[in-house]
Write a protein that holds these residues in place. Structure first.
Motif: not given
Length: 582
Positions: A241-245, A382-391
């Motif tokens: 998230g840091g590098p994307l922000l 980052f949206g994909g990162v949040l989906i990965a957390l759900g997985v």
């Protein structure tokens, strides 16, 4: 007094020969070999001795014996010194801290990580404006603001990780974050290009400290692998998230109030993070906490010979150089799990940083979008990162239920985390093909931008799976193992982005991203190899063997204590019955 086995385990470390080494007690090879083989054997011998000595100390920290009047658990060594250890349910043991306190540590650590990772890509959208101000025209020079920062990522973790296992986590975190804040100020006030690059290197070196230390801190406070895995998943999300922000901040600041405000914003955030770290972040490293406890006991009673096992380790400069500071390098050279993990993560991480150069080529040069809007197109990642957390959480639930049903496959260490990386690898490769072959003028820019969802999801699953596996496999050496992984991936992330512009110029968008996708697909086989042969690989690891032995010894010790407690309780009941009978 301690039992003979415990006493033997607390001999001075340099006098205890390793059972794992195939060398003589002097460290010399037992047969004539070539120079490279001899060097390899020396490295492996040091690793064997390092692993066994530290696990022996860790075992002493966690032994529970009669306290002999001391207000804490203790055992005695062969010189009649009392070795301070944790009591059952000891409130000062980080494993027993309240959930509220651990949550605070978690949030604070994530904030420090965000400083570091946001700083890595901070100049990405500001480079055209700063190079214009300083008259820099070389395409290679334009990559240096990110590359010099990542050079600091290469060398910093090799220092911070092992030192945190030698002197503790808190003081290093405070010192590194303080200096990181100072160097960020230097970036904002830089008078010229050269000074700016020097400050970027220093920022990367000290900013890399959280990447090496935080994984160790989380391993310090979470004994349960499930809770530790969840905490690490948030850590990995923060690293992405840091590098994307940062490109969003740089994109809008540079075009409105000036590129220097990109770094003023980063400085404000760093200063805000520094306050809770300095005032409230506790030390979490158990050997350091036990050392403090032992010193308090000696201060309260000068006749008490109470010591922590950590205090009795050999800490001369030779020990620090040959064992502590070289530990991450030795793990890369001698630990197959670390080597393979470093190789795979290095490529994935380098591609992640190539994206900060590739997105402007795709969305600014091809589609003509502004720097600010191009920065916003990192959000699907980052949206994909949040989906990965759900997985990840879904997998944790499935794993827990399978364990309750005693499924045989749940007994294998590799099946706890590695399947996530096995899923993420192909998804990550597909995202690169998707971006490369959909980026065309006659295709709306939303189509290639949506590839970021698969990119972020695959990236996160790979890192969560592989680094969680690394942390679980090496436990008390988690900081060094992660430092090795961090340095290796940062090295490739320095080199490959230098080739971004020439590679896209020569191969085009389709060819460059197709090449990267093919390499990713090739290395995505590593998690499957771990699932297939992981147990056999760990069986040949000095660190993993020592960990297994320590766990068996601690299990035997716990069983022995239970029998003693049960016997004492039975004897007490018998005595009470005799008194009542009389």
């Amino acid at each position: 007094m301690a039992d003979p086995e415990a006493a033997r385990g607390l001999q001075p470390l340099q006098e205890v020969p390793t059972r794992l080494s195939r060398h003589s007690s002097t460290g010399a090879p037992m047969r004539r070999e070539g120079t490279s083989s001899r060097l390899s054997n020396i490295i492996r011998t040091i690793s064997n001795q390092d692993a066994e000595s530290r696990y022996r100390t860790e075992g002493a920290d966690n032994r529970v014996q009669p306290s002999d009047g001391l207000p804490c658990g203790s055992i005695r060594d062969t010189t009649d010194r009392k070795i301070v250890s944790w009591e059952p349910n000891d409130k000062e043991n980080p494993y027993n801290w309240s959930n509220r306190r651990r949550l605070f540590i978690n949030i604070t650590c994530m904030a420090t990580v965000a400083n570091s990772t946001m700083g890595s890509s901070l100049p990405s959208m500001a480079v055209p404006y700063m190079t214009q101000e300083w008259g820099v025209t070389s395409s290679t020079q334009k990559v240096l603001p990110i590359s010099t920062y990542l050079i600091g990522y290469v060398f910093g973790p090799l220092l911070w990780g092992p030192l945190s296992e030698h002197i503790g986590r808190r003081n290093l975190t405070v010192a590194a974050l303080s200096l990181f804040t100072l160097w960020t100020l230097g970036c904002a006030l830089s008078p010229n290009w050269s000074a700016f690059l020097v400050f970027r290197f220093l920022s990367g070196t000290f900013g890399s400290a959280p990447l090496a230390i935080v994984t160790g801190q989380l391993a310090d406070i979470y004994d349960d692998p499930v809770a530790r895995g969840r905490a690490l998943s948030y850590y990995f999300a923060t690293t992405v998230g840091g590098p994307l922000l940062a490109p969003i901040i740089a994109g809008f600041c540079s075009t409105t109030i000036g590129w220097r405000w990109t770094f003023w914003v980063a400085l404000i955030y760093a200063g805000a993070t520094l306050i809770p770290v300095v005032l409230f972040l506790p030390e979490t490293y158990a050997p350091v906490l036990l050392t403090r406890r032992a010193r308090k006991l000696r201060k309260a009673d000068t006749t008490t010979q109470a010591y922590a096992a950590f205090e009795l380790e050999d800490k001369d400069i030779k020990q620090v150089i040959t064992k502590v500071l070289t530990r991450p390098i030795r793990m890369i050279l001698t630990e197959t799990i670390v080597t393979a993990t470093c190789l795979y993560l290095a490529l994935v991480y380098a591609i992640f940083y190539i994206s900060f150069g590739a997105f402007p080529i795709v969305f600014q040069d091809l589609y003509g979008l502004s720097p600010g809007v191009t920065g916003l197109l990192f959000l699907p990642i980052f949206g994909g990162v949040l989906i990965a957390l759900g997985v990840f959480f879904a997998w944790e639930g499935f794993l827990r239920k399978s364990r309750e049903r005693n499924r045989p496959w749940t007994m294998k260490e590799e099946y706890r985390r590695v399947p996530l990386a096995a899923i993420g690898g192909p998804i990550f490769a597909v995202s690169l093909f998707w971006l490369g072959f959909s980026a065309k003028k006659d295709v709306h820019y939303a189509v290639p931008s949506l590839a970021g969802i698969a990119f972020g999801m695959g990236f996160q699953l790979i890192f969560v799976g592989m680094l969680n596996y690394l942390t679980d496999a090496y436990e008390i050496f988690a900081a060094s193992a992660n430092a090795a992984a961090s340095s290796a991936r940062s090295f490739l992330a320095v080199v490959l982005p230098l080739a971004t512009t020439p590679m896209f110029a020569q191969l085009g968008i389709n060819g460059a991203l197709g090449l990267l996708g093919g390499l990713s697909l090739l290395l995505s086989g590593i998690p499957f190899i771990f699932l297939w042969k992981g147990e056999r690989i760990r069986a040949g690891s000095a660190f993993c063997i020592a960990l297994k032995e320590r766990k068996l010894e601690m299990q035997k010790g716990a069983e022995k204590e239970m029998k003693k407690s049960s016997g004492a309780a039975t004897a007490g009941n018998d005595s009470q019955e005799e008194k009542e009978a009389v």
